[in-house]
Design a protein around this motif. Structure first.
Motif, PDB file in Angstrom:
ATOM      1  N   ASN A  41       0.807  -1.219   0.000  1.00 19.35           N
ATOM      2  CA  ASN A  41       0.000   0.000   0.000  1.00 19.35           C
ATOM      3  C   ASN A  41       0.842   1.271   0.000  1.00 19.35           C
ATOM      4  N   ILE A  42       1.893   1.316   0.833  1.00 18.64           N
ATOM      5  CA  ILE A  42       2.672   2.564   0.859  1.00 18.64           C
ATOM      6  C   ILE A  42       3.448   2.743  -0.439  1.00 18.64           C
ATOM      7  N   ASN A  43       3.795   1.636  -1.099  1.00 16.23           N
ATOM      8  CA  ASN A  43       4.464   1.763  -2.397  1.00 16.23           C
ATOM      9  C   ASN A  43       3.492   2.253  -3.468  1.00 16.23           C
ATOM     10  N   LYS A  44       2.262   1.781  -3.388  1.00 17.68           N
ATOM     11  CA  LYS A  44       1.273   2.134  -4.403  1.00 17.68           C
ATOM     12  C   LYS A  44       0.706   3.538  -4.203  1.00 17.68           C
ATOM     13  N   PHE A  45       0.497   3.949  -2.932  1.00 14.54           N
ATOM     14  CA  PHE A  45      -0.224   5.192  -2.669  1.00 14.54           C
ATOM     15  C   PHE A  45       0.683   6.368  -2.292  1.00 14.54           C
ATOM     16  N   VAL A  46       1.976   6.127  -2.127  1.00 12.10           N
ATOM     17  CA  VAL A  46       2.918   7.236  -1.929  1.00 12.10           C
ATOM     18  C   VAL A  46       3.734   7.363  -3.216  1.00 12.10           C
ATOM     19  N   PRO A  47       3.422   8.336  -4.068  1.00  7.30           N
ATOM     20  CA  PRO A  47       4.056   8.445  -5.397  1.00  7.30           C
ATOM     21  C   PRO A  47       5.579   8.467  -5.331  1.00  7.30           C
ATOM     22  N   GLU A  48       6.137   9.093  -4.295  1.00 11.93           N
ATOM     23  CA  GLU A  48       7.588   9.199  -4.182  1.00 11.93           C
ATOM     24  C   GLU A  48       8.240   7.824  -4.071  1.00 11.93           C
ATOM     25  N   PHE A  49       7.578   6.880  -3.392  1.00  9.40           N
ATOM     26  CA  PHE A  49       8.124   5.526  -3.266  1.00  9.40           C
ATOM     27  C   PHE A  49       7.931   4.752  -4.574  1.00  9.40           C
ATOM     28  N   LYS A  50       6.797   4.992  -5.201  1.00 10.53           N
ATOM     29  CA  LYS A  50       6.501   4.297  -6.460  1.00 10.53           C
ATOM     30  C   LYS A  50       7.478   4.718  -7.557  1.00 10.53           C
ATOM     31  N   GLU A  51       7.988   5.965  -7.473  1.00  7.33           N
ATOM     32  CA  GLU A  51       8.961   6.434  -8.448  1.00  7.33           C
ATOM     33  C   GLU A  51      10.302   5.727  -8.279  1.00  7.33           C
ATOM     34  N   ILE A  52      10.596   5.320  -7.041  1.00  2.35           N
ATOM     35  CA  ILE A  52      11.850   4.575  -6.807  1.00  2.35           C
ATOM     36  C   ILE A  52      11.761   3.213  -7.472  1.00  2.35           C
ATOM     37  N   ILE A  53      10.715   2.484  -7.162  1.00  2.00           N
ATOM     38  CA  ILE A  53      10.439   1.200  -7.823  1.00  2.00           C
ATOM     39  C   ILE A  53       8.963   0.879  -7.675  1.00  2.00           C
ATOM     40  N   ASP A  54       8.361   0.490  -8.750  1.00  2.00           N
ATOM     41  CA  ASP A  54       6.933   0.179  -8.771  1.00  2.00           C
ATOM     42  C   ASP A  54       6.767  -1.322  -8.534  1.00  2.00           C
ATOM     43  N   LEU A  55       6.471  -1.692  -7.285  1.00  2.00           N
ATOM     44  CA  LEU A  55       6.378  -3.123  -6.933  1.00  2.00           C
ATOM     45  C   LEU A  55       5.273  -3.827  -7.702  1.00  2.00           C
ATOM     46  N   GLU A  56       4.213  -3.092  -8.004  1.00  2.00           N
ATOM     47  CA  GLU A  56       3.063  -3.714  -8.661  1.00  2.00           C
ATOM     48  C   GLU A  56       3.395  -4.142 -10.083  1.00  2.00           C
ATOM     49  N   ASN A  57       4.277  -3.400 -10.758  1.00  2.00           N
ATOM     50  CA  ASN A  57       4.575  -3.684 -12.157  1.00  2.00           C
ATOM     51  C   ASN A  57       5.957  -4.296 -12.367  1.00  2.00           C
ATOM     52  N   ALA A  58       6.720  -4.456 -11.301  1.00  2.00           N
ATOM     53  CA  ALA A  58       8.020  -5.110 -11.411  1.00  2.00           C
ATOM     54  C   ALA A  58       7.856  -6.609 -11.197  1.00  2.00           C
ATOM     55  N   ASP A  59       8.869  -7.364 -11.614  1.00  2.00           N
ATOM     56  CA  ASP A  59       8.832  -8.826 -11.458  1.00  2.00           C
ATOM     57  C   ASP A  59       9.279  -9.181 -10.043  1.00  2.00           C
ATOM     58  N   ILE A  60       8.446  -8.789  -9.073  1.00  2.00           N
ATOM     59  CA  ILE A  60       8.764  -8.944  -7.650  1.00  2.00           C
ATOM     60  C   ILE A  60       7.566  -9.561  -6.942  1.00  2.00           C
TER      61      ILE A  60
ATOM     62  N   GLU B  26      12.707   8.841   5.345  1.00  2.00           N
ATOM     63  CA  GLU B  26      14.004   8.450   4.794  1.00  2.00           C
ATOM     64  C   GLU B  26      14.266   6.955   4.996  1.00  2.00           C
ATOM     65  N   GLU B  27      13.864   6.429   6.138  1.00  2.00           N
ATOM     66  CA  GLU B  27      14.088   4.998   6.395  1.00  2.00           C
ATOM     67  C   GLU B  27      13.316   4.138   5.400  1.00  2.00           C
ATOM     68  N   ILE B  28      12.041   4.458   5.203  1.00  2.00           N
ATOM     69  CA  ILE B  28      11.223   3.663   4.283  1.00  2.00           C
ATOM     70  C   ILE B  28      11.729   3.817   2.851  1.00  2.00           C
ATOM     71  N   ALA B  29      12.109   5.052   2.470  1.00  2.00           N
ATOM     72  CA  ALA B  29      12.662   5.260   1.129  1.00  2.00           C
ATOM     73  C   ALA B  29      13.908   4.409   0.933  1.00  2.00           C
ATOM     74  N   GLY B  30      14.675   4.246   2.011  1.00  2.00           N
ATOM     75  CA  GLY B  30      15.875   3.411   1.942  1.00  2.00           C
ATOM     76  C   GLY B  30      15.556   1.947   1.639  1.00  2.00           C
ATOM     77  N   TRP B  31      14.419   1.450   2.173  1.00  2.00           N
ATOM     78  CA  TRP B  31      14.024   0.064   1.867  1.00  2.00           C
ATOM     79  C   TRP B  31      13.801  -0.105   0.363  1.00  2.00           C
ATOM     80  N   PHE B  32      13.041   0.835  -0.204  1.00  2.00           N
ATOM     81  CA  PHE B  32      12.715   0.711  -1.624  1.00  2.00           C
ATOM     82  C   PHE B  32      13.935   0.948  -2.513  1.00  2.00           C
ATOM     83  N   GLN B  33      14.855   1.805  -2.058  1.00  2.00           N
ATOM     84  CA  GLN B  33      16.076   2.033  -2.825  1.00  2.00           C
ATOM     85  C   GLN B  33      16.912   0.754  -2.879  1.00  2.00           C
ATOM     86  N   GLN B  34      16.987   0.035  -1.750  1.00  2.00           N
ATOM     87  CA  GLN B  34      17.760  -1.211  -1.732  1.00  2.00           C
ATOM     88  C   GLN B  34      17.086  -2.276  -2.594  1.00  2.00           C
TER      89      GLN B  34
END
Length: 623
Positions: A443-462, A599-607
């Motif tokens: 949900n936070i990846n889908k509904f927070v655009p800044e996280f979705k710009e890092i990586i889109d979990l819904e459309n990636a092979d994840i 910043e912590e959550i953004a770090g998860w998606f960056q990794q």
């Protein structure tokens, strides 16, 4: 009161087996003819005195020809049980529980004769008793208890306030006065007949306080005829007519009276033509039962009768009728808890219906007053439930069914027995502890655009999988991760030290495939801005902000919200679903920055992005 253990001795193929149970859902798995149905039949014999049992049910290799079916129940705190007269008593205070503080009842059946009758059956309580008296105190008559109590008249301070008309009060007073740290206890079997009060049958009284057990067997006929579809409707018809008995009797009498009167008038007129013939006639009512006048079909919207539909749909109707009747019977018999035992609920069902049925049964089992047993051969069902709910039965070298207790062996054998294969097809897997963590990340990846710009979990092979308290499917997939080239990112809550150790070990190995992070806050719920929680639940959390990083949010909300949910486990589950479900969809980057966790959550998606790019050689995966 929940059933937590079953003990079988000399019953059919079972020699001497103890089966530990889950308080909610139990799924029995075994190859054919190992003993799944036997367990359900044994419980039916234990709970229902009218259940069929004969001498052939005794294990053919047993020497003493006695069948023993035991059941252990965990009682709720302060739960009282009536054993003598109408005086409720605490089994714990009366020392009538076993060594594990469970109510253990053994039904012993003498199978040495030609047939089994009521006199062949004995019922025992297996207790852990203080060795203070010649015999268990529960077996003393009222006069004997008075006499025994009088011996300590001068030593017991509140002697005069003890009710001498209630045996339970006198027993508890004796225990309270005489038991000390030096008192020795021993296991003692008490025949229920020795507790008998003149005014009632103790076993009948005790049995009526146990859960209501009802068994739905898999070998019901499955044809187009009445047996499968019409029986429920006929039974429902009879039930309705029974409620109208007085009115129907009145109508019947009126019809008979009027018909007889007209018949007599007709005979009188006949005499004018031929008196001899008329004298040979009499009006005799031939009355059929009311239910024979009615026949109901369950037609579908397109006018197709249910008995012309597929066998799977017909079986769903029968299963629903079974549940409805069981709950009515439980209410009628004043039972608080119900145990559903259902053989192979997947029979004749499409996989979609299988999932629907199991989801429904799981939901039912999680309610406080229900417990569910099912047998299955279907991988789909086994993969949907928690590992602790799975019970694997296998025959030992002597051919006796036994429960496989080693967790790893159990899971390996279940996957082998049912033919379950891994279902991982992604390049990267995010591993979290539970299903609520999956919802949070998605949900936070889908509904927070800044996280979705890092990586889109819904459309990636994840793929995202939860491993803590996992079901069989997750266990199979987790094992598959280790044997594959799939890259893994593990994200665990910071409230459990062992998870921190796992992540540290994983990162120290630095194998280039597995990476881990532990949250700096207690758990995912702590990353939700307090303002959103306050608005959702109507609470004020200001006084807890200073300790927010370690604050147990669901535990606090249990005490002050959702008062309509009385079961604490259900309430906590619902709270976590709300927090990680609808609330996470309202989170914004600004709220997270204000909360100090952006910043912590953004770090998860960056990794995760870096790991994903490593698997594909791409320079970016944002879409």
């Amino acid at each position: 009161m929940k059933l937590v253990k079953v003990i079988l001795k000399n019953f059919r193929g079972y020699n001497n087996t103890t089966i530990e149970l889950h308080p909610d859902l139990n799924v029995l798995i075994a190859e054919n003819d190992v003993g799944k149905s036997t367990i359900l039949d044994a419980l039916n014999i234990f709970f229902n005195d009218d259940a069929k049992i004969d001498t052939s049910d005794c294990n053919i290799h047993s020497e003493d020809k006695f069948i023993e079916i035991g059941a252990c129940f965990r009682l709720e705190d302060n739960e009282l049980v009536i054993l003598d007269a109408t005086n409720p008593t605490s089994l714990k205070e009366e020392h009538l529980l076993n060594r594990e503080d469970l109510l253990e009842i053994r039904k012993v059946i003498n199978a040495s004769g030609k047939t089994i009758t009521k006199s062949s059956i004995s019922v025992y309580l297996n207790t852990f008793q203080p060795t203070l008296f010649e015999k268990p105190l529960i077996t003393y008559k009222q006069s004997e208890l008075k006499q025994l109590l009088n011996q300590y008249k001068l030593e017991i301070e509140n002697f005069d306030s003890i009710s001498k008309s209630k045996k339970a009060d006198m027993r508890i007073a004796l225990f309270s006065h005489l038991i000390s740290e030096q008192t020795r206890f021993e296991e003692k079997q008490i025949n229920i007949k020795d507790i008998q009060d003149d005014s009632l049958k103790t076993w009948d009284k005790l049995r009526d306080q146990l859960p209501y057990y009802t068994l739905f067997q898999s070998d019901r006929t499955n044809t187009d005829g009445d047996k499968e579809v019409q029986d429920p409707m006929k039974a429902i018809t009879k039930e309705v007519l029974a409620d109208l008995k007085d009115k129907l009797e009145e109508i019947k009498n009126e019809v008979v009276s009027k018909v007889e009167k007209i018949g007599e008038e007709t005979i009188e007129k006949l005499k004018e033509f031929n008196e001899e013939i008329a004298n040979q006639l009499i009006t005799v009512p031939e009355i059929k039962s009311w239910d024979s006048l009615f026949k109901f079909n369950l037609d579908t919207d397109d006018g197709v009768p249910l008995n012309k539909r597929g066998s799977g749909v017909r079986r769903l109707i029968l299963l629903s009728y079974f549940r409805a009747q069981a709950e009515k019977d439980a209410i009628r018999n004043n039972r608080r808890n119900i145990i559903y035992a259902i053989e192979e609920p997947e029979t004749s069902q499409h996989p979609n219906y299988q999932r629907m049925i199991i989801d429904s049964l799981k939901t039912i089992s999680e309610k406080e007053q229900y417990q569910v047993f099912i047998t299955t051969h279907t991988p789909e069902i086994a993969q949907m439930v928690e590992k602790d709910s799975l019970i694997l039965l296998q025959k030992d070298i002597e051919g006796h069914p036994q429960v496989v207790k080693n967790e790893d062996i159990k899971m390996q054998q279940i996957t082998k027995t049912l033919g379950i294969l891994p279902s991982i097809h992604s390049r990267v897997v995010i591993c979290v502890e539970g299903p609520n963590d999956v919802n949070f990340i998605k949900n936070i990846n889908k509904f927070v655009p800044e996280f979705k710009e890092i990586i889109d979990l819904e459309n990636a092979d994840i793929s995202i999988y939860y491993l803590g308290g996992s079901n069989l499917k997750a266990w199979v997939n987790e094992d598959h991760f280790r044997k594959s080239n799939i890259f893994e990112f593990h994200l665990y809550d910071g409230d459990i030290p062992k998870y921190r150790d796992i992540v540290n070990t994983m990162n120290e190995k630095n194998d280039g495939r597995r990476f881990g992070v532990v949250t700096s806050l207690r758990e995912m719920e702590n990353y939700i801005p307090p303002r959103l929680i306050e608005e959702q639940f109507g609470v004020n959390l200001d006084e807890y902000l200073y300790m927010w990083n370690e604050f147990d949010i669901p535990e606090h909300l249990k005490k002050c919200t959702l008062p309509h949910i009385t079961n604490m486990r259900e309430k906590e589950k619902r709270i976590k679903q709300i927090l990680n479900g609808c609330l996470t969809k309202k989170i914004t980057a600004d709220l997270l920055k204000e909360h100090g966790v952006y910043e912590e959550i953004a770090g998860w998606f960056q990794q995760i992005k870096e790991i994903y790019e490593r698997t594909s050689g791409l320079t970016t995966t944002s879409r």
